[in-house]
Design an enzyme around this catalytic site. Structure first.
Site, short mmCIF file in Angstrom:
data_model
loop_
_atom_site.label_atom_id
_atom_site.label_comp_id
_atom_site.label_asym_id
_atom_site.label_seq_id
_atom_site.Cartn_x
_atom_site.Cartn_y
_atom_site.Cartn_z
N CYS A 258 -38.71 -13.10 -12.49
CA CYS A 258 -37.34 -12.52 -12.49
C CYS A 258 -36.56 -13.05 -11.29
O CYS A 258 -35.54 -13.71 -11.43
CB CYS A 258 -37.38 -11.01 -12.35
N1 SAJ Z 1 -40.65 -10.34 -2.12
C1 SAJ Z 1 -40.51 -10.61 -0.76
N2 SAJ Z 1 -39.97 -9.67 0.05
C2 SAJ Z 1 -39.55 -8.46 -0.45
C3 SAJ Z 1 -39.69 -8.19 -1.83
C4 SAJ Z 1 -40.25 -9.15 -2.65
O1 SAJ Z 1 -40.88 -11.69 -0.28
O2 SAJ Z 1 -39.08 -7.63 0.33
C5 SAJ Z 1 -41.21 -11.38 -2.98
C6 SAJ Z 1 -42.50 -10.94 -3.63
O3 SAJ Z 1 -43.60 -11.32 -2.83
C7 SAJ Z 1 -42.48 -11.70 -4.95
C8 SAJ Z 1 -41.01 -11.84 -5.26
O4 SAJ Z 1 -40.31 -11.60 -4.05
O5 SAJ Z 1 -43.04 -12.98 -4.78
C9 SAJ Z 1 -40.52 -10.87 -6.34
O6 SAJ Z 1 -40.99 -9.61 -5.95
P1 SAJ Z 1 -40.36 -8.24 -6.61
O7 SAJ Z 1 -40.85 -7.12 -5.77
O8 SAJ Z 1 -38.91 -8.39 -6.79
O9 SAJ Z 1 -41.12 -8.11 -7.98
P2 SAJ Z 1 -40.75 -8.60 -9.43
O10 SAJ Z 1 -40.60 -10.07 -9.52
O11 SAJ Z 1 -41.78 -7.96 -10.30
O12 SAJ Z 1 -39.31 -7.96 -9.70
C10 SAJ Z 1 -39.19 -6.89 -10.57
C11 SAJ Z 1 -37.74 -6.87 -10.98
N3 SAJ Z 1 -37.59 -5.97 -12.09
C12 SAJ Z 1 -36.76 -6.32 -13.09
O13 SAJ Z 1 -36.11 -7.36 -13.08
C13 SAJ Z 1 -36.67 -5.37 -14.20
C14 SAJ Z 1 -36.88 -6.41 -9.82
O14 SAJ Z 1 -35.54 -6.17 -10.27
C15 SAJ Z 1 -37.41 -5.13 -9.23
O15 SAJ Z 1 -36.58 -4.73 -8.15
C16 SAJ Z 1 -38.81 -5.42 -8.71
O16 SAJ Z 1 -39.60 -5.70 -9.88
C17 SAJ Z 1 -39.40 -4.21 -7.99
O17 SAJ Z 1 -38.63 -3.51 -7.32
O18 SAJ Z 1 -40.63 -4.07 -8.07
#
Ligand code: SAJ
Length: 420
Positions: A258
């Site tokens: 995403c």
């Molecule tokens: N990440 C960082 N720092 C952060 C947060 C994330 O480096 O502070 C990295 C993670 O390691 C990962 C990537 O970003 O590699 C994405 O992480 P994510 O926590 O955003 O997880 P996703 O990819 O599963 O994102 C989903 C998304 N959900 C949908 O699109 C419906 C996102 O909008 C959500 O906010 C996220 O989950 C969530 O909050 O868990």
């Protein structure tokens, strides 16, 4: 009423199951016949779908699965939930177009079609609608068409389909109203907007906001690192501000299906439709893409301080998936970091509970058992993706050096632990 959900990944299957539980007659349609057969046997072969919801839906007689589109002909509602990957920095709508063509050949007068796949503004009206329409069969008159972005967060127990507010935008008002009524039966809070493009753009804002703010703390981490300031403490301190701030964590970069992709849709559409780049996205993606090299440089420095050169150094990496406790390698920044270490001549071993074999970026590695001997043999243990099952305190006791790229240890004062 009958519903067809096209695409049975964690988005489509969650919706199909929820509709079945609500009493709709549902057909989950997927081109992957193996997946269809397994789901029809009640096997939950799709990670990220709540088991109880799937079991409840499977036990109801109102959920069936098919790899053909026949049931579209009698459907009142058709929801398209197929992937919209990015290939060569360009949106790939081929699966949306293929699904829309199949639906268009069978769609019944008066039916509602909803696109959920994340895409750039204008897709629903200019790509999907023409594939559904034909002479005397127009969207907004003979059938209804809307966009409603999915917000399913696999494994999130607090927010499931029903408890996550849902944005809905129709090609015209009746389509918005009908889509809002449909989602109102499976979601507590529906937020209608004035059109498809508003809903398409809202989704891109949500995830671009995330990606850009991660880049902000990543760039801050580099600056703090150069001045010996503890970035994690800085963020924790800033997060004490109870309004107008939201903490993000620095790390090796941004992976998943995403957050790296959705902003690319925004940047691509901006250039195509206005000729102007979406500068913040392009800059933030560059910053995030530089983090694997930065983490590698920091590991090299930490080893050098202990008289170990990075070439030939024995590295044991912990966690290679894109985020903890999710068995998904897509765009994993941890893997990108291993590739950088590999290129710099390090001798790499890794452990990850979800990944028995790692073939990527020219590397072909088999998982290393997480034994005391293997930990002691490493010049550095590198924490890239801190899965919950890791007992990092115990691992640290046997390690010569731990590079903690995610501040998973929350360890200060032990000079064998170096944090990003
Ligand atoms: N990440 C960082 N720092 C952060 C947060 C994330 O480096 O502070 C990295 C993670 O390691 C990962 C990537 O970003 O590699 C994405 O992480 P994510 O926590 O955003 O997880 P996703 O990819 O599963 O994102 C989903 C998304 N959900 C949908 O699109 C419906 C996102 O909008 C959500 O906010 C996220 O989950 C969530 O909050 O868990």
């Amino acid at each position: 009423a009958s519903v067809c959900v096209i695409g049975q990944g964690y988005v489509g299957l969650t919706l199909a199951a929820a509709c079945a539980v609500e009493g709709f007659r549902v057909t989950g349609i997927d081109v992957d016949e193996g997946r269809v057969d397994a789901l029809a046997r009640g096997e939950l072969v799709v990670p990220g779908v709540e088991e109880p919801l799937f079991v409840q839906a499977s036990e109801s007689s109102s959920l069936r699965f098919a790899s053909d589109f026949e049931d579209v002909a009698t459907a009142d509602v058709v929801v398209i939930c197929v992937p919209t990957p990015v290939t060569d920095h360009r949106p790939d709508l081929s699966m949306v177009e293929s699904a829309a063509r199949q639906v268009g050949e069978r769609l019944r007068r008066g039916a509602l079609v909803v696109l959920e796949s994340t895409t750039y503004p204008g897709t629903t009206e200019h790509v999907v609608a023409p594939l559904l329409e034909r002479a005397r069969f127009r969207a907004g008159r003979d059938f209804w068409l809307a966009f409603s972005p999915e917000r399913i967060d696999p494994g999130n127990i607090k927010f499931g389909l029903r408890t996550t507010p849902r944005v809905v935008g129709g090609i015209e008002q009746d389509s918005t109203d009908l889509a809002a009524a449909f989602y109102g039966s499976v979601v507590d809070n529906v937020f209608p907007v004035s059109g498809c493009r508003t809903a398409e753009m809202a989704k891109l804002l949500e995830n671009t906001f995330r990606m850009v703010n991660i880049a902000l703390v990543n760039e801050l981490a580099v600056l703090c690192g150069e001045q010996g300031i503890d970035t994690w403490e800085v963020i924790e301190a800033a997060a004490t501000k109870p309004f107008g701030f939201m903490p993000f964590q620095p790390g090796p970069g941004v992976g998943g299906h995403c957050i790296p992709l959705d902003p690319t849709y925004l940047a691509w559409q901006s250039r195509r439709d206005t000729g102007r780049p979406f500068r913040l996205v392009e800059l933030a993606q560059d910053i995030n893409a530089e983090m694997p090299a930065y983490v590698t440089r920091r590991i090299s420095d930490a080893l050098a301080e202990r008289g170990v050169a990075l070439p030939k150094a024995r590295i044991l990496a912990l966690g290679v998936t894109y985020k903890p406790d999710v068995g998904d390698l897509r765009e994993s920044a941890a893997v990108a970091t291993l590739a950088q270490l590999d290129r710099r001549g390090a001798r790499i071993t890794y452990h990850d509970p979800f990944v028995p074999r790692l073939r990527s970026h020219g590397m072909s590695l088999r998982r290393t058992p997480l034994t005391r001997a293997n930990i002691e043999a490493a010049d550095a243990v590198v924490v890239l993706t801190p899965h919950s099952e890791y007992d990092l305190a115990a691992i640290t006791r046997h390690a010569r050096l731990v590079f903690d790229a995610r501040n998973a240890l929350h360890q200060r004062g032990d000079d064998r632990v170096v944090t990003l």
